[in-house]
Motif scaffolding. Structure first.
Motif, short mmCIF file in Angstrom:
data_model
loop_
_atom_site.label_atom_id
_atom_site.label_comp_id
_atom_site.label_asym_id
_atom_site.label_seq_id
_atom_site.Cartn_x
_atom_site.Cartn_y
_atom_site.Cartn_z
N GLY A 192 0.81 -1.20 0.00
CA GLY A 192 0.00 0.00 0.00
C GLY A 192 0.84 1.25 0.00
O GLY A 192 2.06 1.21 -0.01
N ALA A 193 0.17 2.36 -0.03
CA ALA A 193 0.82 3.66 -0.03
C ALA A 193 1.49 3.94 1.31
O ALA A 193 1.05 3.47 2.35
CB ALA A 193 -0.19 4.75 -0.34
N ILE A 194 2.55 4.70 1.25
CA ILE A 194 3.26 5.11 2.46
C ILE A 194 2.72 6.47 2.90
O ILE A 194 2.50 7.36 2.08
CB ILE A 194 4.78 5.24 2.18
CG1 ILE A 194 5.36 3.93 1.70
CG2 ILE A 194 5.51 5.78 3.41
CD1 ILE A 194 5.33 2.81 2.72
N SER A 195 2.49 6.62 4.19
CA SER A 195 2.04 7.89 4.76
C SER A 195 3.13 8.45 5.66
O SER A 195 3.92 7.70 6.22
CB SER A 195 0.78 7.69 5.61
OG SER A 195 -0.27 7.21 4.82
N ILE A 196 3.12 9.75 5.80
CA ILE A 196 4.03 10.43 6.72
C ILE A 196 3.18 11.09 7.79
O ILE A 196 2.18 11.74 7.48
CB ILE A 196 4.87 11.48 5.98
CG1 ILE A 196 5.87 10.80 5.05
CG2 ILE A 196 5.58 12.41 6.96
CD1 ILE A 196 6.66 11.74 4.18
N ALA A 197 3.56 10.90 9.05
CA ALA A 197 2.85 11.52 10.16
C ALA A 197 3.85 12.36 10.95
O ALA A 197 4.87 11.85 11.40
CB ALA A 197 2.21 10.48 11.05
N GLY A 198 3.54 13.63 11.08
CA GLY A 198 4.36 14.52 11.89
C GLY A 198 3.78 14.64 13.28
O GLY A 198 2.63 15.04 13.45
N ILE A 199 4.55 14.25 14.26
CA ILE A 199 4.09 14.29 15.65
C ILE A 199 5.32 14.55 16.51
O ILE A 199 6.40 14.03 16.23
CB ILE A 199 3.37 12.97 16.04
CG1 ILE A 199 2.73 13.10 17.41
CG2 ILE A 199 4.29 11.79 15.97
CD1 ILE A 199 1.64 12.08 17.64
#
Length: 162
Positions: free
Chosen positions: A1-8
C-alpha cells in the motif's frame, strides 16, 4: 500500500502508543528537537530490508525535492486493524514532516492538527491558561474545536512539578 508520513512531536502522543497497540521494539524514538529522524513499522522495515541506522531518501510529491531521514526506531503493532494503516506510516517530528508538504499547504495552513497538548507545571494555572487560550483563539467553539483540562496526572502526584 501507499506510504504515509505523520508529523508528531512526541512518541507517546501517537494514537497507537496511547491505545497500547503500538510498541517500539528496536532503537529509540524522536522528539520535537530531533529532525530528520524517523520510526517505522517492523512490516515496512522487513519489506524494504531496513534496520535501525538506515538512511531513507524520501521525495516530496509536490516539488520533487528529496530529503534523507534516518531510521532510529522500529515498532510492532499488536492490532493490525488499527486505523490509518500505521504499518505503512513513517513517523517523524512536525518540522521534518513539513518538508514533505506543498509550500502552498504549509504557508496557508492547509493541514490537519490533532490532539495538541500543553503540559502545565502547576494545576493551579489551569483557569488562567483556559482564559488566555480562549481569549487568543476566539473561534474554537465555532470551528468545532474543544479545549479541555485534565489534571488527573497532577492530582495523582499530589502537587505541582518541582
Amino acid at each position: 500500500g501507499a506510504i504515509s508520513i505523520a508529523g508528531i512531536n512526541l512518541y507517546a502522543m501517537i494514537s497507537g502508543v496511547e491505545r497500547g497497540t503500538m510498541k517500539l521494539t528496536s532503537g529509540d524514538y524522536f522528539d520535537e528537537g530531533t529532525n530528520d529522524l524517523v520510526i517505522i513499522s517492523r512490516d515496512l522495515a522487513d519489506a524494504n530490508q531496513l534496520e535501525v541506522g538506515a538512511t531513507i531518501s524520501l521525495q516530496n510529491i509536490y516539488d520533487s525535492s528529496t530529503h534523507e531521514v534516518k531510521v532510529i526506531g522500529i515498532f510492532d503493532l499488536t492490532d493490525q486493524q488499527a486505523s490509518g494503516s500505521p504499518e505503512n506510516t513513517i513517523y517523524m517530528n512536525s518540522e521534518t514532516s513539513a518538508k514533505f508538504m506543498s509550500s502552498t499547504s504549509l504557508n496557508e495552513g492547509d493541514y490537519a492538527v490533532q490532539n495538541v497538548r500543553f503540559e502545565l507545571t502547576d494545576a493551579e494555572l489551569t483557569d488562567s491558561f483556559l482564559s488566555q487560550a480562549n481569549e487568543k483563539f476566539r473561534n474554537l467553539e465555532s470551528d468545532n474545536l474543544l479545549l479541555s483540562i485534565d489534571t488527573s496526572a497532577c492530582d495523582q502526584r499530589g502537587g505541582p512539578i518541582e
